[in-house]
Design a protein around this motif. Structure first.
Motif, PDB file in Angstrom:
ATOM      1  N   SER A  79     -52.976 -69.198  51.605  1.00 21.03           N
ATOM      2  CA  SER A  79     -54.235 -68.654  52.149  1.00 21.03           C
ATOM      3  C   SER A  79     -55.606 -68.892  51.484  1.00 21.03           C
ATOM      4  O   SER A  79     -55.328 -68.600  50.208  1.00 21.03           O
ATOM      5  N   GLU A 133     -51.160 -70.706  55.630  1.00 22.18           N
ATOM      6  CA  GLU A 133     -52.183 -70.151  56.247  1.00 22.18           C
ATOM      7  C   GLU A 133     -52.025 -69.240  57.425  1.00 22.18           C
ATOM      8  O   GLU A 133     -52.564 -69.715  58.514  1.00 22.18           O
ATOM      9  N   SER A 156     -55.292 -67.758  59.380  1.00 20.29           N
ATOM     10  CA  SER A 156     -56.260 -68.670  59.821  1.00 20.29           C
ATOM     11  C   SER A 156     -56.699 -68.440  61.307  1.00 20.29           C
ATOM     12  O   SER A 156     -55.843 -68.531  62.187  1.00 20.29           O
TER      13      SER A 156
END
Length: 294
Positions: free
Chosen positions: A186, A155, A158
């Protein structure tokens, strides 16, 4: 090439990975997508040696991955793991030195990354004083500061605003262009679609789809086309082997069972008059993901 082959993992009686297998090629950006609890983070931790698999193996160029190999990886966990009271630049130099870089190289790398990621003016600030988005940029810098040959990023986008996303996209593209295999997860499917060369979709611990981005878009579902013509398009419904998805005055979107069926629509349109447009529509990654995991 990094290869994950037949990996299984249990937490107690619950099996969280089921014969997970895929590859991450040199100079390829591989997007790893799935819902919460699908198995992405567990897979990444097994690649990095943070967790052990119950069975299966992780290979690098056909050989089992060793601790020495893993020192060449750059890893960014989903949970931020930087020391909050350390200054940003000092922290990056420290991490680079842990990976064996000389002090001068570590400092040069840290300074260059901070400038590239838009944190140059915050180099002397503590990590905890940064906004969440800037902490995310610092975490990305931490994964890159030791010049890794492979990247595993959980991620990475983020908490980033659109401008920061573009900065990070360009940095990761450069690493892949230099030959590094890059695996990243993701939930932001639009970013994955823009960035990845290859795509791995996981659900309930199982790989549901795996291949090149364009290959998956070409292979998914019945081929869909759009034609633009003057006037009514209801006649498209009468063409054998065609299912109309939507139609209006001037255009129609349809699925075709064969290439011959799509060409039949084009031929009938030309017989009726001018054709303004005709082409194949490829499904978005979001469409493919929803169909596969539901």
């Amino acid at each position: 090439m990094l290869e994950i082959r037949g990996v299984n993992k249990h937490y107690g009686s619950r099996q969280v990975l089921k014969d997970v297998s895929f590859t991450v090629g040199d100079a390829r950006m591989t997007g790893f997508v799935g819902g919460n609890g699908a198995g992405k983070t567990t897979t990444m931790r097994i690649i990095l040696g943070v967790l052990s698999a119950d069975s299966g193996t992780v290979l690098l160029d056909g050989q089992p991955l060793t601790a020495g190999d893993r020192r060449r990886f750059g890893y960014m966990p989903e949970e931020r793991g930087l020391y909050p009271k350390m200054k940003v630049a000092e922290h990056l130099v420290y991490l680079a030195r842990l990976h064996g870089l000389p002090t001068a190289s570590a400092k040069a790398n840290a300074d260059a990354l901070l400038e590239r990621l838009g944190l140059g003016e915050r180099a002397g600030d503590t990590v905890q004083s940064l906004s969440l988005g800037n902490q995310q940029r610092a975490q990305i810098a931490a994964a890159l500061v030791h010049d890794p040959e492979f990247l595993v990023l959980d991620e990475p986008f983020s908490g980033l605003d659109p401008m920061a996303v573009e900065v990070v996209l360009n940095v990761l593209r450069d690493y892949a262009a230099g030959g590094a295999p890059v695996l990243f997860s993701s939930h932001q499917l639009d970013i994955v679609e823009r960035l990845c060369d290859d795509l791995v979709i996981i659900a309930d611990g199982e790989i549901r789809a795996n291949g090149s981005r364009e290959g998956l878009r070409d292979d998914f579902g019945a081929p869909r086309f759009e034609i633009g013509v003057p006037g009514d398009t209801d006649w498209v419904r009468e063409v054998p082997g065609v299912a109309v998805v939507s139609s209006s005055a001037g255009s129609a979107v349809f699925e075709a069972e064969t290439d011959a069926a799509s060409q039949a629509v084009l031929q009938q349109a030309l017989a009726r008059g001018p054709v303004h447009s005709f082409g194949r529509q490829r499904p978005s990654l979001a469409t493919i993901f929803k169909e596969i995991v539901t």
